[in-house]
Design an enzyme around this catalytic site. Structure first.
Site, short mmCIF file in Angstrom:
data_model
loop_
_atom_site.label_atom_id
_atom_site.label_comp_id
_atom_site.label_asym_id
_atom_site.label_seq_id
_atom_site.Cartn_x
_atom_site.Cartn_y
_atom_site.Cartn_z
CB THR A 1 -6.62 1.43 -9.23
OG1 THR A 1 -5.23 1.68 -9.01
CG2 THR A 1 -7.44 2.27 -8.26
CE LYS B 1 -3.36 4.29 -7.35
NZ LYS B 1 -3.26 3.32 -8.46
CE LYS C 1 -9.58 2.00 -13.36
NZ LYS C 1 -8.54 1.38 -12.48
#
Length: 290
Positions: free
Chosen positions: A97, A172, A240
């Site tokens: 990701t 995502k 993150k």
């Protein structure tokens, strides 16, 4: 037929994904910073490569699932990176990701070298990785997608080409935005049930199949109740992801208050020493009894 797969990154997700490729009969070569993490896969027949460049030059497909965008840049770019060392016609698939803009950059640089690049982040956690049932969100060209679909199908079930390069990463991030506030609701629901004198596990039996149903409620809430905070997905990696999502939303001119609240809470959780715990450990902020 694409039979020789190079795999970079054997963490919580990557190790199971690579194992499924081995079980499916693919020739899997591995490189990771810490060889000991790859040893279980080497014991099952995977081949160790001493560097990213060595791996990239000897396979048909390179799959990466590493930690952070800077890790992606490190393995793809530079003299010893994937782009400079992969053979023309190689397929490279980043399943980390990461930033949509980085996915586009990889695609463009790969195209200049005659390499086919896809961004294909995943969702489903450690359970989905083990069972080969991950949702895989893909960005890139249709022809490249069609060519590697048999490989992706070993690791996932819900595999959709969302659009051109970067589209997988944008999808995502949409996924992570949806999860972010849902996790807060799951924690509050469990604590509420307990405070009301109910059996939280029994409450889950009622609400997890109704309108409140979600992966977090059905898969992670039981871990919260059992006090199992082992990482299926790390707190630090969720932070993150949410940070990237907020930055991307701001670039699109969007306000995401729910996402911002979730990020604030997870940062507080990390500061309390839970960065390497699973995302379900968020409940610790809501109730000291868990």
């Amino acid at each position: 037929m694409l039979k020789n797969i190079g795999f970079i990154g054997t963490g919580v997700m990557g190790s199971s994904m690579a194992e499924n490729l081995l079980k499916a009969g693919y020739n899997v070569s591995l490189y990771t910073r810490t060889k000991t993490k790859a040893q279980p896969l080497l014991n099952q027949g995977a081949t160790w490569k001493e560097s990213v460049s060595e791996l990239a030059s000897t396979v048909d497909v390179v799959i990466t699932i590493v930690g952070y965008p800077q890790d992606v840049e490190e393995v793809y770019f530079g003299e010893n990176g994937i782009i400079e060392n992969a053979n023309k016609g190689t397929y490279v698939i980043d399943m980390t990701t990461s930033k949509p803009s980085l996915a586009i950059d990889i695609y463009r640089r790969a195209q200049e070298k005659g390499i086919f690049a896809l961004d294909a982040p995943v969702s489903g956690g450690d359970i989905g990785a083990k069972n080969g049932t991950l949702a895989i969100m893909v960005g890139g060209d249709q022809e490249a997608f069609d060519s590697v679909l048999p490989v992706l199908s070993v690791m996932g079930e819900n595999i959709i080409l969302q659009g051109q390069a970067g589209s997988g990463q944008h999808t995502k991030l949409s996924n992570q935005i949806a999860i972010a506030t849902n996790m807060i609701g799951v924690c509050e629901a469990i604590v509420y049930a307990k405070k009301a004198g109910l059996n939280p596990a029994r409450v889950l039996d009622s609400i997890s199949t109704g309108a409140a149903g979600s992966f977090s409620l059905s898969k992670l809430a039981p871990r919260m109740i059992e006090g199992d905070f082992a990482p299926g997905f790390y707190v630090k990696h969720f932070i993150k992801d949410m940070t990237i999502a907020i930055e991307s939303a701001e670039e699109l001119g969007l306000s995401t208050p729910g996402l911002a609240l979730s990020l604030e809470l997870y940062k507080e959780l990390a500061e309390k020493g839970e960065a390497d715990s699973g995302t379900q450990s968020l409940i610790k902020l809501f109730s000291s009894s868990f």
